[in-house]
Design a protein around this motif. Sequence first.
Motif, PDB file in Angstrom:
ATOM      1  N   GLY A   5      24.672  40.815  44.761  1.00 19.04           N
ATOM      2  CA  GLY A   5      25.517  41.464  45.358  1.00 19.04           C
ATOM      3  C   GLY A   5      25.171  42.184  46.558  1.00 19.04           C
ATOM      4  O   GLY A   5      24.109  42.824  46.751  1.00 19.04           O
ATOM      5  N   PHE A   6      26.279  42.225  47.634  1.00 23.64           N
ATOM      6  CA  PHE A   6      25.984  43.284  48.922  1.00 23.64           C
ATOM      7  C   PHE A   6      26.967  44.409  49.082  1.00 23.64           C
ATOM      8  O   PHE A   6      28.297  44.115  48.653  1.00 23.64           O
ATOM      9  CB  PHE A   6      26.002  42.185  50.205  1.00 23.64           C
ATOM     10  CG  PHE A   6      25.162  41.311  50.260  1.00 23.64           C
ATOM     11  CD1 PHE A   6      24.301  41.307  51.582  1.00 23.64           C
ATOM     12  CD2 PHE A   6      24.762  40.108  49.311  1.00 23.64           C
ATOM     13  CE1 PHE A   6      23.246  40.420  51.595  1.00 23.64           C
ATOM     14  CE2 PHE A   6      23.900  39.480  49.637  1.00 23.64           C
ATOM     15  CZ  PHE A   6      22.982  39.436  50.762  1.00 23.64           C
ATOM     16  N   THR A   7      26.553  45.485  49.393  1.00 25.29           N
ATOM     17  CA  THR A   7      27.508  46.812  49.336  1.00 25.29           C
ATOM     18  C   THR A   7      27.202  47.380  50.497  1.00 25.29           C
ATOM     19  O   THR A   7      26.094  47.457  51.328  1.00 25.29           O
ATOM     20  CB  THR A   7      27.275  47.600  48.097  1.00 25.29           C
ATOM     21  OG1 THR A   7      25.880  48.128  48.367  1.00 25.29           O
ATOM     22  CG2 THR A   7      27.394  46.994  46.907  1.00 25.29           C
ATOM     23  N   SER A  34      32.581  42.197  52.256  1.00 26.03           N
ATOM     24  CA  SER A  34      33.718  41.733  53.137  1.00 26.03           C
ATOM     25  C   SER A  34      33.591  40.321  53.671  1.00 26.03           C
ATOM     26  O   SER A  34      32.543  39.738  53.528  1.00 26.03           O
ATOM     27  CB  SER A  34      33.709  42.945  54.213  1.00 26.03           C
ATOM     28  OG  SER A  34      32.955  42.515  55.323  1.00 26.03           O
ATOM     29  N   HIS A  35      34.573  39.890  54.372  1.00 30.05           N
ATOM     30  CA  HIS A  35      34.408  38.735  55.226  1.00 30.05           C
ATOM     31  C   HIS A  35      34.063  38.956  56.521  1.00 30.05           C
ATOM     32  O   HIS A  35      34.508  38.119  57.439  1.00 30.05           O
ATOM     33  CB  HIS A  35      35.572  37.819  54.825  1.00 30.05           C
ATOM     34  CG  HIS A  35      35.854  37.268  53.615  1.00 30.05           C
ATOM     35  ND1 HIS A  35      34.698  36.663  52.912  1.00 30.05           N
ATOM     36  CD2 HIS A  35      37.010  36.980  52.484  1.00 30.05           C
ATOM     37  CE1 HIS A  35      35.090  36.124  51.754  1.00 30.05           C
ATOM     38  NE2 HIS A  35      36.546  36.419  51.511  1.00 30.05           N
ATOM     39  N   GLY A  36      33.793  40.244  57.011  1.00 31.49           N
ATOM     40  CA  GLY A  36      33.673  40.304  58.290  1.00 31.49           C
ATOM     41  C   GLY A  36      32.516  41.344  58.523  1.00 31.49           C
ATOM     42  O   GLY A  36      32.790  42.050  59.840  1.00 31.49           O
ATOM     43  N   THR A  37      31.482  41.408  58.112  1.00 32.66           N
ATOM     44  CA  THR A  37      30.459  42.411  58.133  1.00 32.66           C
ATOM     45  C   THR A  37      29.211  41.716  58.775  1.00 32.66           C
ATOM     46  O   THR A  37      28.648  40.732  58.112  1.00 32.66           O
ATOM     47  CB  THR A  37      30.138  42.978  57.154  1.00 32.66           C
ATOM     48  OG1 THR A  37      31.222  43.554  56.497  1.00 32.66           O
ATOM     49  CG2 THR A  37      28.848  44.055  57.168  1.00 32.66           C
ATOM     50  N   LYS A  53      18.601  22.025  44.406  1.00 36.56           N
ATOM     51  CA  LYS A  53      18.601  23.588  44.470  1.00 36.56           C
ATOM     52  C   LYS A  53      19.496  23.964  45.576  1.00 36.56           C
ATOM     53  O   LYS A  53      19.618  23.685  46.687  1.00 36.56           O
ATOM     54  CB  LYS A  53      17.172  24.423  44.826  1.00 36.56           C
ATOM     55  CG  LYS A  53      16.212  24.220  43.559  1.00 36.56           C
ATOM     56  CD  LYS A  53      14.919  24.775  43.835  1.00 36.56           C
ATOM     57  CE  LYS A  53      14.044  24.874  42.970  1.00 36.56           C
ATOM     58  NZ  LYS A  53      12.659  25.577  43.099  1.00 36.56           N
ATOM     59  N   VAL A  54      20.536  25.081  45.086  1.00 36.01           N
ATOM     60  CA  VAL A  54      21.558  25.455  46.115  1.00 36.01           C
ATOM     61  C   VAL A  54      21.766  26.980  46.369  1.00 36.01           C
ATOM     62  O   VAL A  54      21.475  27.541  45.524  1.00 36.01           O
ATOM     63  CB  VAL A  54      22.862  24.700  45.655  1.00 36.01           C
ATOM     64  CG1 VAL A  54      24.018  25.206  46.513  1.00 36.01           C
ATOM     65  CG2 VAL A  54      22.763  23.556  45.171  1.00 36.01           C
ATOM     66  N   ALA A  55      21.943  27.223  47.801  1.00 31.63           N
ATOM     67  CA  ALA A  55      22.188  28.659  47.901  1.00 31.63           C
ATOM     68  C   ALA A  55      23.799  28.651  48.140  1.00 31.63           C
ATOM     69  O   ALA A  55      24.437  27.872  48.927  1.00 31.63           O
ATOM     70  CB  ALA A  55      21.536  29.293  49.105  1.00 31.63           C
ATOM     71  N   VAL A  56      24.501  29.800  47.556  1.00 31.49           N
ATOM     72  CA  VAL A  56      25.824  29.682  47.793  1.00 31.49           C
ATOM     73  C   VAL A  56      26.365  31.083  48.275  1.00 31.49           C
ATOM     74  O   VAL A  56      25.933  31.887  47.960  1.00 31.49           O
ATOM     75  CB  VAL A  56      26.677  29.623  46.354  1.00 31.49           C
ATOM     76  CG1 VAL A  56      28.128  30.001  46.163  1.00 31.49           C
ATOM     77  CG2 VAL A  56      26.287  28.684  45.358  1.00 31.49           C
ATOM     78  N   TRP A  57      27.059  30.925  49.213  1.00 35.00           N
ATOM     79  CA  TRP A  57      27.662  31.965  50.023  1.00 35.00           C
ATOM     80  C   TRP A  57      29.047  32.136  49.804  1.00 35.00           C
ATOM     81  O   TRP A  57      29.963  31.257  49.949  1.00 35.00           O
ATOM     82  CB  TRP A  57      27.387  31.841  51.644  1.00 35.00           C
ATOM     83  CG  TRP A  57      26.037  31.682  52.053  1.00 35.00           C
ATOM     84  CD1 TRP A  57      24.990  31.780  51.603  1.00 35.00           C
ATOM     85  CD2 TRP A  57      25.869  32.038  53.562  1.00 35.00           C
ATOM     86  NE1 TRP A  57      23.972  31.631  52.466  1.00 35.00           N
ATOM     87  CE2 TRP A  57      24.386  31.649  53.926  1.00 35.00           C
ATOM     88  CE3 TRP A  57      26.387  32.260  54.589  1.00 35.00           C
ATOM     89  CZ2 TRP A  57      23.706  31.876  54.949  1.00 35.00           C
ATOM     90  CZ3 TRP A  57      25.924  32.113  56.005  1.00 35.00           C
ATOM     91  CH2 TRP A  57      24.569  32.078  56.105  1.00 35.00           C
ATOM     92  N   ALA A  58      29.412  33.379  49.169  1.00 30.65           N
ATOM     93  CA  ALA A  58      30.894  33.681  49.009  1.00 30.65           C
ATOM     94  C   ALA A  58      30.967  35.243  48.718  1.00 30.65           C
ATOM     95  O   ALA A  58      29.943  35.940  48.626  1.00 30.65           O
ATOM     96  CB  ALA A  58      31.412  32.879  47.654  1.00 30.65           C
ATOM     97  N   HIS A  59      32.164  35.572  48.597  1.00 33.31           N
ATOM     98  CA  HIS A  59      32.568  37.134  48.251  1.00 33.31           C
ATOM     99  C   HIS A  59      32.094  37.556  47.042  1.00 33.31           C
ATOM    100  O   HIS A  59      31.969  36.665  46.270  1.00 33.31           O
ATOM    101  CB  HIS A  59      34.054  37.443  48.380  1.00 33.31           C
ATOM    102  CG  HIS A  59      34.310  38.722  48.748  1.00 33.31           C
ATOM    103  ND1 HIS A  59      34.475  39.713  47.561  1.00 33.31           N
ATOM    104  CD2 HIS A  59      34.757  39.420  49.820  1.00 33.31           C
ATOM    105  CE1 HIS A  59      34.730  40.835  48.345  1.00 33.31           C
ATOM    106  NE2 HIS A  59      35.067  40.703  49.543  1.00 33.31           N
TER     107      HIS A  59
END
Length: 684
Positions: free
Chosen positions: A561-563, A282-285, A519-525
């Motif tokens: 992935g996050f659940t 989600s975009h709000g957790t 080296k990159v960390a990527v934050w997205a849905h």
Amino acid sequence: MAVRIFRDRAEAGRDLADRLGAFAGRSDVVVLALPRGGVPVAAEVARALGAPLDVFVVRKLGVPGYEELAMGAIATGDVRVLNEGIVASLQIPPYIIEAVAAQEHEELLRRERLYRGGRPPTEVRGRTVILVDDGLATGATMQAAVEAVRQRKPGQIVVAVPTASRDTADRLRRLADTVVCVVLPKPFQAVGASYKDFAQTRDDEVRDLLKRAEGPADPAFVVAERQAAKPEAADFTGTDLAATDLSSLESAIVPLRGDARDYDPLLALIGEARFVLLGEASHGTQEFYRERAEITARLIREKGVTAVAIEADWPDAWRVNRYVRGDSDDLDAVEALGGFRRFPTWMWRNTEMVDFVEWLRSHNQTLAPGVPRVGLYGIDLYSLHASMKAVLRCLDRLDPGAAEAARARYACFDRFGESGQVYGFMTGLKGVGSCQEPAMAQLLALQRRTRDTLAWVCSTDREELFNAAQNARVVQSAEAYYRTMFLEEESSWNLRDRHMAESLESLIAHLSGQGSPAKVAVWAHNSHLGDARATEMSERGELNLGQLMRERYGRAVYSIGFTTYAGTVTAASDWDAPAERKRVRAARPGSHEALFHALGAGRFLLPLTPGSPQADLLRPARLERAIGVIYRPDTERRSHYFRACLPDQFDAILHFDETRAVTPLEYTAGWESGEVPETYPVGL
């Protein structure tokens, strides 16, 4: 007079068939559908006319780097059509055309196999061919289909659609022998505006309609084929796995207890991967933001990550980047996040993000002179006007002559106001030209001139020039995104994720130019970072950033992935609506989330290492939940679930059984009070 609105594609097909009565019962007629949306329409036409039905697959050949611009098309039967004007004006060499055609040919063959099986294409030489789609906006695909069919020497070509732009229909009348259209709305908005139900046509529906058109089939075979194409999970309360399989899953999980060493096993799994993709359901957790921040901090300290790329607009994130690197006058993280004023503001203006931004600034302040500071960058494309202003500000300071040229190019957008959606809608109307060429011209101009920074402006301000070039890239991509979102069903999604990938590539090249490989960390849905090929997205012809990164970098990418099973989430009920604290319903039976809940472990890491017992157990496709900035519990199954093969989608899963809504920096009394429980006023 009211404009005709079709209930669905089937009704539109029946209405269209009425207009084609002159072709009924003729042995020389064949109906060819443009998949996928054209197939339900064409099926009704073929049935009414007593004509054979087949699909005619067309793949656009996009200009590399500007895939939305077609330099030609390939189609069923090894047919290739080139737009000689585009090829000549852009001086595209033959080897580029061949490379793009080879790539698209693979996808064309895949769709041919998927839809037609082993059957050869229907012979059209000397026959009357009725080409059917569900509607015409720009008509680019239909134009390619007409030109491709023409090369196969038909007797006559009829273009038949339920709805079309009047302009497009007139243009096609110069190419086809006949154009038949039920309605020509004025003004024309979009194909979907002529339908009450314009849901995406699925691949299994296409196969089913084609099979029915062939004649009666063994019902048992049809059922078996459908089950093989899309496994259906049983309706269970927790899991469809046997007790021994559940025990195997339980033994594979790594509990998260909230201590400092929780993520030691995850960092060991990540190893030397250069790109760590950290998703969210989600975009709000709150937990998703907090745990991503903790993992990212360790990646920075222990793995040498030097950049955090987030699903945010470039200019707003650039302001935060300047703050964390100590280059801005913002007093604190709250002020540095002040650029995020466009809906959904809470996505980055929240308390968890403030904590992470302050940590990042403090970390950079501890670094020795000469050690690269860690930056934070946006990779999204919604900032059309903000990015234009950023380009002009930079050029005004560094090269006034170049600024004047850029201002002249961007003036094309002035007549559309500040809304990208208005721009997209207006450019789809008759006689309204787009700003595609000036946007592309400005990007190319900046790219050419920044190759030799010192020769251009006698300045070593490499960061600001990179900022200007990236903003020009955003303008070019945003123009294409808004222009296509009203014209095509899927292309805007692909364009957005390709932009994310291109922005990431530019960032990687920029950072790698400062020394060792970035080296990159990527934050997205999750929907952007989990490999699209493992989900229903691929059936719709969609790709995503995670897929593109895996294809480009292979094992250098590690995707997480996050659940969650239930809890609360910050989300809106509609676009541009206020943020609400909504209750997240318990995950549906048959979903990955319900399965994880049944394990009873609460919070855990689950590695999905290929060949591991847990990866094999989770390989059958199950439902997966995706909540974006909008959450609609009343239509949750349709709006927020899709099928996915988890081990092919991610390298690992972080599950948090019960989660809380992230706290916005600005919130209303409605958010604070939260959503009324379903049991009110009966339940306690």
